[in-house]
Design a protein around this motif. Structure first.
Motif, PDB file in Angstrom:
ATOM      1  N   CYS A  62     -25.010  -1.400 -20.795  1.00 36.47           N
ATOM      2  CA  CYS A  62     -25.863  -0.314 -21.424  1.00 36.47           C
ATOM      3  C   CYS A  62     -26.198   0.970 -20.699  1.00 36.47           C
ATOM      4  CB  CYS A  62     -26.986  -0.585 -22.258  1.00 36.47           C
ATOM      5  SG  CYS A  62     -26.397  -1.684 -23.613  1.00 36.47           S
ATOM      6  N   TYR A  63     -26.792   0.529 -19.401  1.00 40.06           N
ATOM      7  CA  TYR A  63     -26.778   1.661 -18.470  1.00 40.06           C
ATOM      8  C   TYR A  63     -25.986   2.313 -17.901  1.00 40.06           C
ATOM      9  CZ  TYR A  63     -32.137   1.082 -18.646  1.00 40.06           C
ATOM     10  OH  TYR A  63     -33.353   1.131 -19.272  1.00 40.06           O
ATOM     11  N   ASN A  64     -25.042   1.300 -17.825  1.00 39.59           N
ATOM     12  CA  ASN A  64     -23.628   1.892 -17.236  1.00 39.59           C
ATOM     13  C   ASN A  64     -22.878   3.093 -18.063  1.00 39.59           C
ATOM     14  OD1 ASN A  64     -21.535   2.022 -14.957  1.00 39.59           O
ATOM     15  ND2 ASN A  64     -20.250   1.263 -16.560  1.00 39.59           N
ATOM     16  N   TYR A  65     -22.843   2.621 -19.353  1.00 45.34           N
ATOM     17  CA  TYR A  65     -22.087   3.616 -20.403  1.00 45.34           C
ATOM     18  C   TYR A  65     -23.200   4.465 -21.190  1.00 45.34           C
ATOM     19  CZ  TYR A  65     -18.187   0.920 -19.197  1.00 45.34           C
ATOM     20  OH  TYR A  65     -16.776   0.414 -18.401  1.00 45.34           O
ATOM     21  N   ASP A  66     -24.450   4.430 -20.756  1.00 38.70           N
ATOM     22  CA  ASP A  66     -25.593   5.445 -21.249  1.00 38.70           C
ATOM     23  C   ASP A  66     -25.310   4.917 -22.935  1.00 38.70           C
ATOM     24  OD1 ASP A  66     -27.386   7.162 -21.864  1.00 38.70           O
ATOM     25  OD2 ASP A  66     -25.834   8.970 -21.712  1.00 38.70           O
ATOM     26  N   LEU A  67     -25.741   3.729 -23.098  1.00 37.78           N
ATOM     27  CA  LEU A  67     -25.888   3.194 -24.738  1.00 37.78           C
ATOM     28  C   LEU A  67     -27.384   2.864 -25.069  1.00 37.78           C
ATOM     29  CD1 LEU A  67     -22.724   0.844 -24.866  1.00 37.78           C
ATOM     30  CD2 LEU A  67     -23.154   3.408 -25.476  1.00 37.78           C
ATOM     31  N   GLY A  68     -28.262   3.605 -25.942  1.00 39.42           N
ATOM     32  CA  GLY A  68     -29.207   3.060 -26.430  1.00 39.42           C
ATOM     33  C   GLY A  68     -30.607   3.255 -25.558  1.00 39.42           C
ATOM     34  N   LEU A  69     -30.444   4.055 -24.694  1.00 44.69           N
ATOM     35  CA  LEU A  69     -31.557   4.268 -23.613  1.00 44.69           C
ATOM     36  C   LEU A  69     -32.638   4.901 -23.899  1.00 44.69           C
ATOM     37  CD1 LEU A  69     -29.411   4.984 -20.389  1.00 44.69           C
ATOM     38  CD2 LEU A  69     -29.950   2.752 -21.335  1.00 44.69           C
ATOM     39  N   ASP A  70     -34.003   4.623 -23.474  1.00 47.93           N
ATOM     40  CA  ASP A  70     -35.184   5.064 -24.033  1.00 47.93           C
ATOM     41  C   ASP A  70     -35.491   6.622 -23.533  1.00 47.93           C
ATOM     42  OD1 ASP A  70     -35.615   4.449 -21.356  1.00 47.93           O
ATOM     43  OD2 ASP A  70     -37.271   3.185 -21.651  1.00 47.93           O
ATOM     44  N   LYS A  71     -34.705   6.953 -22.728  1.00 50.13           N
ATOM     45  CA  LYS A  71     -34.814   8.515 -22.356  1.00 50.13           C
ATOM     46  C   LYS A  71     -33.754   8.654 -21.561  1.00 50.13           C
ATOM     47  CE  LYS A  71     -37.089   7.328 -17.628  1.00 50.13           C
ATOM     48  NZ  LYS A  71     -38.219   7.481 -16.852  1.00 50.13           N
ATOM     49  N   GLU A  72     -33.682  10.211 -21.185  1.00 49.92           N
ATOM     50  CA  GLU A  72     -32.452  10.589 -20.804  1.00 49.92           C
ATOM     51  C   GLU A  72     -32.426  10.274 -19.035  1.00 49.92           C
ATOM     52  OE1 GLU A  72     -31.336  14.646 -21.329  1.00 49.92           O
ATOM     53  OE2 GLU A  72     -31.399  14.531 -23.174  1.00 49.92           O
ATOM     54  N   TYR A  73     -31.289   9.855 -18.530  1.00 51.04           N
ATOM     55  CA  TYR A  73     -31.340   9.471 -17.034  1.00 51.04           C
ATOM     56  C   TYR A  73     -30.147  10.401 -16.670  1.00 51.04           C
ATOM     57  CZ  TYR A  73     -34.239   5.371 -18.051  1.00 51.04           C
ATOM     58  OH  TYR A  73     -35.107   4.452 -18.233  1.00 51.04           O
ATOM     59  N   ASP A  74     -30.113  10.829 -15.175  1.00 56.18           N
ATOM     60  CA  ASP A  74     -28.845  11.427 -14.818  1.00 56.18           C
ATOM     61  C   ASP A  74     -27.941  10.489 -14.411  1.00 56.18           C
ATOM     62  OD1 ASP A  74     -29.495  10.585 -11.903  1.00 56.18           O
ATOM     63  OD2 ASP A  74     -30.784  12.553 -11.758  1.00 56.18           O
ATOM     64  N   LYS A  75     -26.932  10.848 -14.087  1.00 58.98           N
ATOM     65  CA  LYS A  75     -25.539   9.595 -13.936  1.00 58.98           C
ATOM     66  C   LYS A  75     -26.058   8.807 -12.838  1.00 58.98           C
ATOM     67  CE  LYS A  75     -20.693   9.501 -13.442  1.00 58.98           C
ATOM     68  NZ  LYS A  75     -19.488  10.087 -13.332  1.00 58.98           N
ATOM     69  N   GLN A  76     -26.644   9.509 -11.715  1.00 58.87           N
ATOM     70  CA  GLN A  76     -27.070   8.854 -10.196  1.00 58.87           C
ATOM     71  C   GLN A  76     -27.947   7.455 -10.754  1.00 58.87           C
ATOM     72  OE1 GLN A  76     -28.030  10.877  -7.103  1.00 58.87           O
ATOM     73  NE2 GLN A  76     -28.526   9.248  -5.889  1.00 58.87           N
ATOM     74  N   ARG A  78     -28.822   6.120 -13.773  1.00 56.98           N
ATOM     75  CA  ARG A  78     -28.141   5.066 -14.338  1.00 56.98           C
ATOM     76  C   ARG A  78     -27.596   4.236 -13.758  1.00 56.98           C
ATOM     77  NH1 ARG A  78     -24.637   5.929 -17.579  1.00 56.98           N
ATOM     78  NH2 ARG A  78     -23.910   8.265 -17.384  1.00 56.98           N
ATOM     79  N   GLY A  79     -26.652   4.752 -12.557  1.00 53.08           N
ATOM     80  CA  GLY A  79     -25.936   3.912 -11.740  1.00 53.08           C
ATOM     81  C   GLY A  79     -26.507   2.978 -11.064  1.00 53.08           C
ATOM     82  N   VAL A  80     -27.815   3.373 -10.571  1.00 48.14           N
ATOM     83  CA  VAL A  80     -28.603   2.452  -9.663  1.00 48.14           C
ATOM     84  C   VAL A  80     -29.207   1.262 -10.553  1.00 48.14           C
ATOM     85  CG1 VAL A  80     -30.652   2.331  -8.313  1.00 48.14           C
ATOM     86  CG2 VAL A  80     -29.348   4.324  -8.175  1.00 48.14           C
ATOM     87  N   ILE A  81     -29.548   1.572 -11.807  1.00 49.48           N
ATOM     88  CA  ILE A  81     -30.383   0.697 -12.900  1.00 49.48           C
ATOM     89  C   ILE A  81     -29.019  -0.318 -13.086  1.00 49.48           C
ATOM     90  CG2 ILE A  81     -31.430   0.304 -14.739  1.00 49.48           C
ATOM     91  CD1 ILE A  81     -32.695   3.165 -14.277  1.00 49.48           C
ATOM     92  N   ALA A  82     -28.115   0.309 -13.600  1.00 52.47           N
ATOM     93  CA  ALA A  82     -26.791  -0.426 -14.175  1.00 52.47           C
ATOM     94  C   ALA A  82     -26.536  -1.589 -13.063  1.00 52.47           C
ATOM     95  CB  ALA A  82     -25.704   0.331 -14.443  1.00 52.47           C
ATOM     96  N   CYS A  83     -26.248  -1.030 -11.708  1.00 54.74           N
ATOM     97  CA  CYS A  83     -26.077  -1.996 -10.528  1.00 54.74           C
ATOM     98  C   CYS A  83     -27.010  -3.046 -10.319  1.00 54.74           C
ATOM     99  CB  CYS A  83     -25.668  -0.942  -9.543  1.00 54.74           C
ATOM    100  SG  CYS A  83     -24.960  -1.822  -7.930  1.00 54.74           S
TER     101      CYS A  83
END
Length: 468
Positions: A62-76, A78-83
């Motif tokens: 979900c973090y990798n593909y920006d699905l249903g996140l509670d706030k806006e994250y920049d791409k970088q 999201r990448g850190v959290i997803a990984c």
């Protein structure tokens, strides 16, 4: 005894926790299926705290593909959290997560690029028969990415696609089908290509459906069938396959496999253009230029052509060259015409090569350059363009831009003449009459004068009368 009892209690508590986490994940999956991603994430977070690998993986997804996140994250971010989530799931043995971790290390998503770690995790995933990991290996070998010293290796790619396909994976089946279709890593075998493409198409893979359409359209590996081609294109188009949407529009425009319907054609062209498929813009431009299915509007046509050209449509570049060369809805601007013809010519379009040569030899919008003109006439002639074959024949005959060579001139005139070009037929008659580049032969001269005369060529008619 106490130690044994504690061990049993721990096992039971762990089992109960696992069961609870599984139940939470099942509920999260239901929300996910309903596209309620935010609610699914909240539940997966609960299961993840219990150490559930699937929940950790889905959070990473979900973090990798920006699905249903509670706030806006920049791409970088999201990448850190997803990984981070993928790594935790991978360490728990989740095969798909291991594959994603490998991709993170390969492309530097959330971590520093590290090819050794990429290979480690990709191999760990393959060990668990993860088809996605096998397809990634195939893709890397096919494109020379991170393996084989960065060199393409179609044989290895083919082997990895086969392993994935053997597991019933649609992308693996597609990969095998394309290898057979294009002869990558194996011999070209269109029938075998169709067999594998069809397996992937039956699983609803849009690219496979599209390629099945092209096979039926061209009669490759199957008997040509416009209706079946249309049906495959339509199925792929409904899955938002941009190229299939454009091809479907073409089917409706020209009545290929379906009754002609310009309203449908325009609708599918617009859908394809919305997906940034370059040729759809070009086709829409043609419709607006000719008033085909829409009200004629050169301003809109030019806008469509420009968008198509920006996205790489050679035909759109050529059409823009014509717009400025002939002043279609704008003032004639030969400099712009040359600019667009040059782009299309460099891409290998024979018509653009011919028109560019015409501008070069006349000095229209560009400094006159006979050598460059002869070069582009020759490039178009090699592709079978009869007009260009005639022109390069004249160049060789007169020594314009090239060294004079009557034999080469004769051969190019002959190539154009057999395609029905009346000017070339007339000149060919002259060559046979006067022995230019070929041994004189009045019978052949009459034959070629006659062919040109039948097409209304006035000079040929005069020449024919003199020989009778």
């Amino acid at each position: 005894m106490e130690d044994k009892k504690k061990l049993i209690d721990d096992i039971m508590e762990s089992a109960e926790g696992d069961a609870k986490a599984e139940k939470i994940c099942a509920e999260a999956n239901r929300f996910y299926a309903e596209s309620n991603y935010g609610q699914a994430i909240e539940l997966w977070k609960q299961a993840a705290e219990m150490g559930n690998a699937q929940a950790l993986y889905m959070l990473g997804y979900c973090y990798n593909y920006d699905l249903g996140l509670d706030k806006e994250y920049d791409k970088q971010e999201r990448g850190v959290i997803a990984c981070g989530y993928f790594i935790k799931a991978a360490e728990l043995g989740h095969a798909d997560a291991q594959c994603f971790v490998a991709l993170c290390y390969n492309y530097g998503i959330g971590v520093e690029k590290d090819i050794d770690k990429m290979l480690y995790w990709l191999n760990k995933s393959v060990e668990q028969n993860c088809a996605m990991a096998m397809n990634n290996f195939a893709y890397f070998y096919e494109n020379g990415i991170s393996v084989n010293n960065g060199e393409v290796n179609y044989e290895e790619a083919f082997n990895w696609y086969k392993r994935s396909a053997a597991l019933g994976n649609a992308n693996g089946q597609l990969g095998v089908g394309k290898c057979y279709y294009y002869g990558r890593g194996t011999d070209v075998d269109k029938e075998e290509a169709v067999r594998w493409l069809n397996l992937a198409a039956e699983q609803g893979l849009a690219e496979a459906l599209f390629l099945m359409g092209t096979c039926y359209n061209d009669g490759e590996g199957v008997e040509e069938n416009d209706v079946k081609a249309f049906n495959y294109y339509k199925r792929a188009a409904k899955l938002n396959h941009a190229k299939a949407q454009c091809y479907l529009g073409y089917c409706y425009e020209y009545g290929d496999g379906v009754a002609r319907n310009m309203r449908e054609a325009i609708d599918w062209y617009e859908k394809s253009a919305a997906n940034n498929y370059f040729q759809a813009y070009c086709n829409l431009g043609c419709c607006y230029e000719n008033g085909n299915g829409v009200k004629k509007n050169m301003r809109t046509a030019i806008e469509m052509y420009k968008k198509g050209a920006e996205l790489g449509s050679t035909m759109a570049e050529y059409n823009l060259g014509n717009v400025y060369a002939f002043g279609k809805g704008v003032a004639v601007d030969n400099e712009l015409a040359v600019e667009y013809y040059s782009k299309a010519a460099e891409s290998g379009m024979a018509e653009a090569q011919y028109n560019l040569a015409q501008h070069l030899i006349k000095g229209l919008g560009v400094e006159k350059n006979e050598e460059a003109a002869a070069y582009w006439f020759l490039q178009a002639a090699k592709q079978g363009d009869a007009d260009a074959q005639y022109k390069i024949g004249v160049c060789y005959l007169d020594g314009t831009g090239v060294e004079e060579d009557c034999e080469k001139a004769f051969r190019w005139f002959y190539n154009a003449a057999v395609q029905g070009d009346s000017d070339s037929q007339f000149v060919l008659g002259t060559c046979y009459e006067d022995g230019i580049g070929v041994e004189a032969d009045l019978t052949e001269a009459r034959e070629w004068y006659g062919r040109a005369a039948e097409q209304g060529h006035r000079e040929a008619k005069k020449a024919l009368k003199k020989l009778r």
